[in-house]
Design an enzyme around this catalytic site. Structure first.
Site, short mmCIF file in Angstrom:
data_model
loop_
_atom_site.label_atom_id
_atom_site.label_comp_id
_atom_site.label_asym_id
_atom_site.label_seq_id
_atom_site.Cartn_x
_atom_site.Cartn_y
_atom_site.Cartn_z
N HIS A 51 2.99 3.49 -8.83
CA HIS A 51 2.86 2.05 -9.08
C HIS A 51 4.09 1.51 -9.80
O HIS A 51 4.53 0.38 -9.54
CB HIS A 51 1.60 1.78 -9.90
CG HIS A 51 0.33 2.09 -9.16
ND1 HIS A 51 0.02 1.51 -7.94
CD2 HIS A 51 -0.72 2.90 -9.46
CE1 HIS A 51 -1.15 1.96 -7.52
NE2 HIS A 51 -1.62 2.81 -8.43
N ARG B 109 1.74 -5.01 6.03
CA ARG B 109 1.05 -3.96 5.29
C ARG B 109 1.82 -2.66 5.46
O ARG B 109 2.09 -2.23 6.59
CB ARG B 109 -0.39 -3.76 5.76
CG ARG B 109 -1.06 -2.67 4.90
CD ARG B 109 -2.49 -2.39 5.25
NE ARG B 109 -3.05 -1.45 4.27
CZ ARG B 109 -4.23 -1.57 3.69
NH1 ARG B 109 -4.99 -2.59 3.97
NH2 ARG B 109 -4.63 -0.68 2.82
N ARG C 60 -11.51 2.19 -9.05
CA ARG C 60 -10.64 3.34 -9.29
C ARG C 60 -10.92 3.91 -10.68
O ARG C 60 -11.67 3.34 -11.46
CB ARG C 60 -9.17 2.92 -9.14
CG ARG C 60 -8.84 2.46 -7.73
CD ARG C 60 -7.38 2.19 -7.55
NE ARG C 60 -7.08 1.79 -6.17
CZ ARG C 60 -5.85 1.60 -5.69
NH1 ARG C 60 -4.80 1.79 -6.48
NH2 ARG C 60 -5.67 1.23 -4.44
N LEU D 143 12.36 -19.79 -4.70
CA LEU D 143 11.35 -18.95 -4.06
C LEU D 143 10.04 -19.15 -4.80
O LEU D 143 10.01 -19.23 -6.03
CB LEU D 143 11.75 -17.47 -4.12
CG LEU D 143 10.71 -16.47 -3.59
CD1 LEU D 143 10.54 -16.61 -2.08
CD2 LEU D 143 11.07 -15.04 -3.96
N ASP E 45 0.83 -1.20 0.00
CA ASP E 45 0.00 0.00 0.00
C ASP E 45 0.87 1.26 0.00
O ASP E 45 1.96 1.28 0.55
CB ASP E 45 -0.89 -0.01 1.24
CG ASP E 45 -2.05 0.96 1.13
OD1 ASP E 45 -2.38 1.38 0.00
OD2 ASP E 45 -2.62 1.32 2.17
N SER F 163 -7.93 -5.46 4.38
CA SER F 163 -8.45 -5.21 3.03
C SER F 163 -8.79 -6.48 2.24
O SER F 163 -8.42 -6.60 1.07
CB SER F 163 -7.44 -4.35 2.25
OG SER F 163 -7.33 -3.07 2.83
#
Length: 238
Positions: free
Chosen positions: A33, A184, A67, A127, A16, A192
């Site tokens: 972003h 977060r 959005r 991973l 976030d 959320s």
């Protein structure tokens, strides 16, 4: 007394703060972003040395469609570019990539790229990176329940045999261990609609830092604090 953990095996991140990070710099939200996507690369690279075997990141929620059209379209372009630009390096680094979430609403070209990346990395095991894309935990549980109900209706599963383990087997994450630690960023203290079922006993860290500023060093510090926690899973310490 339950043993203290040396570190989390599975870390999940709610990334976030990208938009606020950009706006604070007088830039459009998509700039944030893009910076956040670069930070993902750094966190992914840091995981193996920290003993983290599974990393799950919340990239786009079922609620994010609300959005602006500009931001949503920009995010979808960013996802395509991320997959195209990172696929080779992720594979070379022995990272296995999975996507969770409902793919029906996503652009078929994006879904094709997702499928190709999953196939390309399917034998990797250094991973396990899971990207939650058009994901919402309530939506996931609803879809899982419908599939389970269909199996019961078809007579392949007896109603008496349905329990929490049965339902978990129909979740998007059925091949993954539950997260040990959920992080977060950005100072918000809410989850959320992210991995609600899977995080029933996860430890949580709510970090004030915005995601684009959440460096590998801060990630390592957050992971290290996990080892000091006494995880009792409903029991009491003698």
């Amino acid at each position: 007394m339950p043993e203290r953990q040396s570190g989390p095996r599975h870390v999940a991140c709610i990334m976030d703060g990208n938009g606020r990070w950009a706006q604070a710099r007088g830039r459009p939200r998509l700039f944030g972003h893009q910076a956040g996507a670069r930070r993902v690369r750094e966190i992914v690279a840091a995981c193996p040395d920290l003993g983290v075997e599974y990393l799950t990141i919340f990239a786009f929620s079922t609620e994010n469609w609300k959005r602006t059209q500009t931001e949503v379209a920009g995010l979808m372009r960013l996802f395509r570019r991320y997959i195209e630009s990172e696929a080779r390096d992720l594979h070379a680094d022995n990272v296995r990539v999975r996507f969770i979430g409902d793919r029906v609403r996503l652009d078929p070209k994006l879904v094709k790229l997702m499928d190709k990346l999953e196939l390309l990395t399917s034998r990797n095991d250094r991973l396990h990176l899971t990207i939650a894309l058009n994901y919402g935990s309530r939506d996931e549980i609803g879809r899982a329940t419908r599939r389970l109900a269909a199996e019961v209706a078809a007579g392949r599963i007896a109603p008496a045999d349905v329990d929490e383990t049965t339902l978990a087997g129909f979740l998007d994450t059925h091949v993954l261990p539950d997260p040990d630690l959920v992080i977060r960023t950005s100072g918000e203290a809410r989850i959320s609609n992210f991995l609600l079922w899977q995080s029933a006993y996860a430890e949580y860290e709510f970090i004030d830092t915005l995601w684009p500023d959440f460096t590998a060093d801060l990630f390592a510090e957050t992971v290290s604090r996990y080892g000091a926690r006494d995880r009792r899973f409903g029991t009491v310490t003698a």
